[in-house]
Write an enzyme that holds these catalytic residues in place. Structure first.
Site, PDB file in Angstrom:
ATOM      1  N   LYS A 138     -52.168  14.180   4.875  1.00  0.00           N
ATOM      2  CA  LYS A 138     -52.635  14.645   6.189  1.00  0.00           C
ATOM      3  C   LYS A 138     -52.193  16.101   6.325  1.00  0.00           C
ATOM      4  O   LYS A 138     -51.068  16.389   6.752  1.00  0.00           O
ATOM      5  CB  LYS A 138     -52.021  13.758   7.288  1.00  0.00           C
ATOM      6  CG  LYS A 138     -52.871  13.638   8.547  1.00  0.00           C
ATOM      7  CD  LYS A 138     -53.204  14.945   9.209  1.00  0.00           C
ATOM      8  CE  LYS A 138     -52.042  15.545   9.945  1.00  0.00           C
ATOM      9  NZ  LYS A 138     -52.319  16.933  10.442  1.00  0.00           N
ATOM     10  N   GLU A 181     -38.496  18.228   6.567  1.00  0.00           N
ATOM     11  CA  GLU A 181     -38.041  19.618   6.469  1.00  0.00           C
ATOM     12  C   GLU A 181     -38.659  20.362   7.651  1.00  0.00           C
ATOM     13  O   GLU A 181     -39.884  20.360   7.812  1.00  0.00           O
ATOM     14  CB  GLU A 181     -38.432  20.250   5.130  1.00  0.00           C
ATOM     15  CG  GLU A 181     -37.688  19.658   3.938  1.00  0.00           C
ATOM     16  CD  GLU A 181     -36.164  19.727   4.037  1.00  0.00           C
ATOM     17  OE1 GLU A 181     -35.634  20.552   4.806  1.00  0.00           O
ATOM     18  OE2 GLU A 181     -35.498  18.917   3.353  1.00  0.00           O
ATOM     19  N   CYS A 191     -40.739  29.464   7.105  1.00  0.00           N
ATOM     20  CA  CYS A 191     -39.638  28.679   7.687  1.00  0.00           C
ATOM     21  C   CYS A 191     -38.299  29.338   7.391  1.00  0.00           C
ATOM     22  O   CYS A 191     -37.371  29.248   8.172  1.00  0.00           O
ATOM     23  CB  CYS A 191     -39.665  27.261   7.156  1.00  0.00           C
ATOM     24  SG  CYS A 191     -39.608  27.175   5.366  1.00  0.00           S
ATOM     25  N   GLU A 217     -36.876  29.094  17.546  1.00  0.00           N
ATOM     26  CA  GLU A 217     -37.714  29.520  16.426  1.00  0.00           C
ATOM     27  C   GLU A 217     -38.999  30.142  16.989  1.00  0.00           C
ATOM     28  O   GLU A 217     -39.656  29.543  17.844  1.00  0.00           O
ATOM     29  CB  GLU A 217     -38.082  28.329  15.537  1.00  0.00           C
ATOM     30  CG  GLU A 217     -38.924  28.771  14.355  1.00  0.00           C
ATOM     31  CD  GLU A 217     -39.358  27.620  13.435  1.00  0.00           C
ATOM     32  OE1 GLU A 217     -39.900  26.631  13.946  1.00  0.00           O
ATOM     33  OE2 GLU A 217     -39.153  27.754  12.217  1.00  0.00           O
TER      34      GLU A 217
END
Ligand code: NAD
Length: 485
Positions: free
Chosen positions: A175, A248, A282, A383
């Protein structure tokens, strides 16, 4: 440019979504450019895919290690043959520069080749037995693996999930992110062309609903997820305690600059880590913690370099930074720039939308550098996942360490110094899964374990690298075998 009509792969057939709904994907550098339309999958599509995947899992588990390796290796070769075309499609779909996209396509093939080798290295252990018998452990595939992936590395991240999953003999329900469906399609096409049984993989395009349905289904034995911490927590809750989850997630990555650093070099390291990939990594640098003695001259250098970056369509020669990948990214970045100013941080450069010079229909922003960022500001804590960098000032090494650690995340951190003792102390004490000394926080090697600490990861299994990556996709039994006489 032509657009693509993407399809799901369900039970070995390319097919539309059960609902008939589609979503469209546009080039982030040019909103007039339709990349393609793709099925909007839902629980019904997950339901349709799973019985065939169970059959595919049995077939693929029975395939020899040679065959698994051969298929992965051949898929790597097919992607290599198409590298130029694929890199251009990646620029068009996600917005990287051509150099960044070429590096990603190359790494994807390398990942698949690496895991082709791992197919031969699946092994258990044997133990002493008192009665002349044998005790051994046996590793076997878990069955059907769900792989839920983000858009920022739409080929490499799936390849380091699907690669080990297939090497271990599992079937995969893939997905991908709705931001980069075409890259997912290309990866699955390469695997099928390489000879993967068509029931051993399902591709379900779409968003959170499809991902949640896949994660929640008990027929999916293990879910590997990369994405935001918010979505990761939701996936974790859906998977529950008796199935496997590997997550993650996000980061808020600091770089500490000590007083002995070469400031020109430090500035280049910071700018690459913060604004490479348009800040959408990231492991991207989002905080600089500079010792007081070097703070101001370092800030000047970083502001100057950031201001010189050429921002534009990644296909244009000389462009250093492409567009943001999606409208929601642009809104988030501009919102954080506004909030940063409201909170009292000093915007030194950038942070505004760029529209001139052929950028009218794209999602371009000027790389932003803030000074005077305090630990309690959102700029220091949340973030952003875009080209926004905040400077903090520390009195000494201890305070720098403290500021660096003042985050719920623990993905990447860095230090720039010539002092080996301080570098080693930082590596030991920094609460992040990845520590870089005199390197940008971004960029990792394919054969090294990768994963975060804190809220950046479930910390269950590491991605990227041989045995540690493979273990997630294998379950283990202990067998006690005694002779009868
Ligand atoms: P996202 O969390 O929005 O989406 C990731 C994937 O999860 C997508 O496929 C999405 O459709 C799916 N999803 C979203 N909500 C879901 C839900 N409730 N249930 C199931 N699936 C769901 O992230 P994104 O915007 O695609 O990617 C950016 C994020 O990914 C950033 O936070 C970044 O730090 C993180 N990221 C982490 C790593 C890492 O290795 N730690 C690598 C790349 C990106």
């Amino acid at each position: 440019m032509t657009s693509t009509s993407g399809l799901n792969l369900v039970a070995g057939q390319w097919t539309a979504a059960h609902s008939g709904k589609v979503f469209s994907r546009r080039n982030p550098a040019d909103d007039d450019d339709l990349v393609g339309e793709f099925p909007e999958s839902s629980m019904a599509d997950v339901e349709a895919a799973l019985p065939a995947l169970a059959e595919g899992a049995a077939e693929w588990a029975a395939a020899s290690a040679d065959r698994r390796a051969e298929v992965l290796g051949r898929a790597a070769g097919l992607l290599e043959e198409r590298r130029a075309e694929l890199a251009a499609e990646l620029v068009r779909e996600e917005g990287k520069t051509l150099a960044e996209a070429t590096a990603e396509t190359t790494r994807t093939s390398l990942n698949l080749r690496f895991y082709a080798g791992e197919a031969h290295r699946v092994a258990g252990a044997s133990y002493p037995a008192d009665d002349g018998g044998l005790v051994y452990t046996w590793r076997e595939p878990v069955g059907v693996v769900g792989a839920i992936t983000p858009w920022n590395f739409p080929l490499t991240i799936p390849s380091r999930k699907i690669g080990p999953a297939l090497a271990a003999g599992n079937a995969v329900l893939f997905k991908p992110s709705p931001v980069t469906p075409l890259m997912a399609q290309r990866l699955v096409e390469a695997l099928l062309a390489a000879g993967l049984p068509s029931r051993a993989v399902a591709l379900l395009h779409g968003g959170a609903a499809a991902g949640a349905a896949a994660a929640a289904d008990p027929r999916v034995a293990a879910v590997t997820f990369t994405g935001s911490t918010t979505a990761g927590r939701a996936v974790h809750a859906l998977v529950g305690p008796s199935r496997r989850a590997q997550l993650e997630m996000g980061g808020k990555n600091p770089v500490v600059i000590l007083q002995d650093a070469d400031l020109d070099r430090a500035a280049r390291i910071i700018v690459k880590g913060a604004f490479g990939l348009s800040g959408q990594a990231c492991t991207g640098t989002s905080r600089v913690i500079a010792l007081r003695q070097v703070h101001d001259p370092l800030l000047d250098r970083v502001v100057e370099l950031a201001g010189k970056l050429a921002v534009g369509d990644g296909m244009r020669p000389g462009v250093d930074m492409g567009p943001l990948a999606a409208d929601f990214q642009l809104r988030k970045v501009l919102d954080h720039v506004r909030v940063g100013q409201e909170e009292g941080a000093d915007l030194m450069t950038g942070g505004h939308r760029l529209t001139g010079g052929g950028r009218e229909r794209g999602l371009f922003v000027a790389p932003a550098v803030f000074a005077g960022v305090c630990p309690e500001m959102r700029l220091a804590r949340e973030e952003i996942f875009g080209p926004v960098l905040g400077f903090q000032c520390a009195a000494d090494f201890e305070e720098a360490l403290e500021l660096a650690a003042a985050t719920e995340y623990g993905l990447a951190s860095g230090i720039v110094t010539r002092d080996l003792g301080k570098a080693l102390a930082f590596a030991r004490r920094s609460p992040s899964g990845l520590v870089k000394v005199n390197q940008p926080t971004t960029g990792t090697a394919m054969n090294v374990p990768f994963g975060g600490l804190g809220e950046s990861s479930s910390q269950t299994f590491k991605e990227q690298a041989g045995p540690t990556a493979m273990l997630f996709y294998l379950r283990e039994k202990s067998v006690y075998l005694s002779p009868l006489d």
